[in-house]
Motif scaffolding. Structure first.
Motif, short mmCIF file in Angstrom:
data_model
loop_
_atom_site.label_atom_id
_atom_site.label_comp_id
_atom_site.label_asym_id
_atom_site.label_seq_id
_atom_site.Cartn_x
_atom_site.Cartn_y
_atom_site.Cartn_z
N TRP A 5 0.84 -1.20 0.00
CA TRP A 5 0.00 0.00 0.00
C TRP A 5 0.87 1.25 0.00
CZ3 TRP A 5 -2.57 2.72 4.64
CH2 TRP A 5 -3.49 3.67 4.18
N ASN A 6 0.57 2.18 -0.93
CA ASN A 6 1.38 3.40 -1.01
C ASN A 6 0.86 4.51 -0.08
OD1 ASN A 6 -0.84 4.50 -2.27
ND2 ASN A 6 0.06 4.58 -4.32
N VAL A 44 -7.30 5.66 0.41
CA VAL A 44 -7.80 4.60 1.29
C VAL A 44 -8.49 3.49 0.52
CG1 VAL A 44 -8.03 6.10 3.30
CG2 VAL A 44 -10.00 5.77 1.77
N GLU A 45 -8.75 3.69 -0.80
CA GLU A 45 -9.44 2.66 -1.57
C GLU A 45 -8.74 1.31 -1.49
OE1 GLU A 45 -9.21 5.79 -2.67
OE2 GLU A 45 -11.36 6.20 -2.54
N ASP A 46 -7.41 1.33 -1.46
CA ASP A 46 -6.69 0.06 -1.38
C ASP A 46 -5.88 -0.04 -0.07
OD1 ASP A 46 -4.91 2.04 -2.17
OD2 ASP A 46 -3.69 0.69 -3.38
N LEU A 47 -6.45 0.54 0.98
CA LEU A 47 -5.80 0.50 2.31
C LEU A 47 -5.41 -0.92 2.68
CD1 LEU A 47 -6.79 2.30 5.55
CD2 LEU A 47 -6.99 -0.20 5.52
N TYR A 48 -4.18 -1.05 3.24
CA TYR A 48 -3.69 -2.40 3.60
C TYR A 48 -2.69 -2.22 4.75
CZ TYR A 48 -2.59 -7.35 2.55
OH TYR A 48 -2.45 -8.71 2.59
N LEU A 49 -3.09 -2.67 5.93
CA LEU A 49 -2.18 -2.64 7.08
C LEU A 49 -2.04 -4.03 7.67
CD1 LEU A 49 -4.07 0.24 7.36
CD2 LEU A 49 -2.20 0.69 8.93
N ILE A 50 -0.97 -4.18 8.47
CA ILE A 50 -0.70 -5.46 9.12
C ILE A 50 -0.53 -5.22 10.62
CG2 ILE A 50 0.99 -7.36 9.33
CD1 ILE A 50 -0.19 -7.56 6.68
N ALA A 51 -1.17 -6.05 11.43
CA ALA A 51 -0.93 -6.05 12.88
C ALA A 51 -0.03 -7.24 13.19
CB ALA A 51 -2.24 -6.16 13.64
N ILE A 52 1.11 -6.96 13.84
CA ILE A 52 2.06 -8.04 14.19
C ILE A 52 2.10 -8.13 15.72
CG2 ILE A 52 4.44 -8.86 13.98
CD1 ILE A 52 4.79 -7.09 11.55
N CYS A 53 1.83 -9.32 16.28
CA CYS A 53 1.78 -9.44 17.74
C CYS A 53 3.19 -9.41 18.34
CB CYS A 53 1.02 -10.69 18.16
SG CYS A 53 1.93 -12.22 17.94
#
Lengths: 324, 324
Positions: free
Chosen positions: B195-196, B200-209
């Motif tokens: 994600w650049n 927000v149309e292609d929003l992409y986040l990662i949650a890492i524990c």
């Protein structure tokens, strides 16, 4: 994956019926879109090469009538395009850089078919169905289903006459790939409209159960395990036999919400990124069977997640119930 | 390298130069694929209407030369197709049922352009790059996980140092959108590389524990419910605050198999058709929480379905175990 042999076989089948004149006669039709005028582009996808149009046409008595027209370009067939390239077709250079070149090519009409799906007369509901909208996730608990979704489905009384036409062989009888005629645990398997049956790469079939009244996933209990296992086992076997794809090359799933409320199961080629295969809509038949085996009331009580478009009437029902 | 989107952009650039005569001259070229003969179909997508071919052509000194040819049909343009439909083009009926009709239409060549990207001479590396691998579904029981998949993961000892670098702020610290620093039930949330962050149309986040040693879905039990609920609740809140998307506009899910074996959760915009969102790979966090609430050992015992490519090492382990 290209299976040229398969392709040829099916095309030959079409020509082998010995009823060529009748077939040809059936194919000559009047223009389905007389006097077409565009009202709106409902949706388009540059990736999929599809466009959804709302237009007006002249009806029988010259009155204007709404129509929805969905155009989709055909997938390539390896055999015919490699034939074409072997014949030195004219190609217009667009750009060239080192070993890379980009050209435009205009293949002959027979390699350029466009599939046009026409819905006519189209109601407001059809037009809305294809209009691109904002989407939201719903978390539907078992209680929400009973209090909101079920009354909504009952009030809408969507027509599923076309499903009964198939089950009773009044329509599309020649398209049936396989049937288990048992009224309780049987089903018919036939190609989905989205698949042209020319290559297995985008294989798409639908199994429709004979038993009436199973609206969706929500109605499934341990009573339906024989039906679900038949669809799984016999569906795979029929597809292997007719189209040569093995069971582990198939994605077999139900939609929730479905697009019509008569139980049906989707079979798509695993390599095909078909619409409606995302996690918020598709439920693998294998998971459904496991869940019901574990708890017959699983789908009665479970909170199910799905997406609804902004303008969908069911979303309004959730809003009215203060649940959105 | 052929990146269809990229190329399209570059074509526009080429045509904007105001050097039309030169451009036209440049457009007259000899056939870029003399004596083309198909060697293999490397890949095709019925959905995208693309096909990737490996062929041989006659080189300058009549020696054979490898070429890769990528064909892609053009997207529709609303104006030209509605013009076409207004002119009553011949349409061949394929099937009719109630208000639905399917027809074939062959538009004139100028509405049927195909983009051909040619790579020539193509090396082994180019050919491999575009070669599609066959994919197969695996049904991994709890026993299969213990006997096949877990030993495979342990033997591979994939490096996840880059994950520890993020958690310890040794890398990408400035990209962190939110953190709950609790070592047991905390996590960091940051944008995915895909994600650049421009729309927000292609929003992409990662949650890492933060907690180490939770390899995947398979390790999750009721002990992890506080962690999973934190990720769900605080992840949504952080995304609303920073990017303005509400929780019900997000698809929140885990992959199985994951691409690295340290527990992480994907957040993507619901309207974005991100890779890895299909039902055979994605598991909604909401479903995961419900399943563990119902049975703490759900993911230890459950048969899980996922796809593997023909050349993946894990598929070989299943074959060696006689399970494929």
């Amino acid at each position: 994956m290209a299976q040229p042999g398969e392709k040829r076989k099916r095309e030959d089948d079409t020509n082998n019926g010995g009823t060529e004149d009748k077939d040809n006669a059936a194919r000559e039709v009047e223009n389905p879109l007389p006097g077409f005028r565009l009202s709106a582009v409902l949706r388009e996808s540059a990736r999929d090469k599809t466009i959804f149009l709302h237009g007006q046409v002249s009806g029988d008595d010259e009155a204007k009538e709404d129509a929805v027209v969905i155009l989709e370009r055909a997938p390539f067939q390896a055999e015919s395009v490699s034939d074409l390239l072997g014949k030195n077709p004219p190609m217009t250079l667009q750009l060239k850089n080192d070993i890379y070149g980009v050209y435009h090519l205009s293949p002959p009409p027979e390699l350029n078919e466009v599939k046009a799906t026409v819905i006519r007369p189209a109601t407001e509901k059809h037009i809305k169905k294809y209009l691109r909208q904002e989407v939201y996730l719903i978390q539907e608990s078992g209680e929400d289903y009973k209090n909101i979704t079920l009354p909504f489905i009952q009030a809408q009384s969507f027509s599923i006459q076309w499903v009964y036409n198939i089950l009773e062989k009044k329509a599309e009888a020649d398209r049936i790939v396989y049937e288990n005629a048992d009224p309780e645990n049987g089903f018919v398997l036939l190609p989905d409209f989205k698949w042209n049956q020319k290559q297995v790469e985008d294989l798409y079939l639908i199994a429709i159960c004979h038993k009436r009244g199973i609206k969706s996933l929500r109605d499934l209990t341990a009573d339906h395990l024989p039906l679900l296992r038949n669809i799984m086992k016999e569906g795979k076997e029929a597809i292997l036999k007719r189209f040569g794809l093995q069971g582990n090359q198939l994605r077999i799933y139900l939609h929730y919400q479905p697009s019509y409320y008569h139980l049906h199961v989707h079979f798509t080629a695993l390599g095909h990124d078909a619409p409606g295969t995302t996690v918020e809509r598709a439920h693998l038949l294998n998971d459904v069977i496991q869940n019901i085996e574990m708890d017959s009331r699983y789908y009665e009580t479970r909170t199910l997640t799905y997406a609804l478009r902004e303008d969908e009437a069911l979303l309004k029902s959730f809003k009215d119930a203060g649940k959105f």
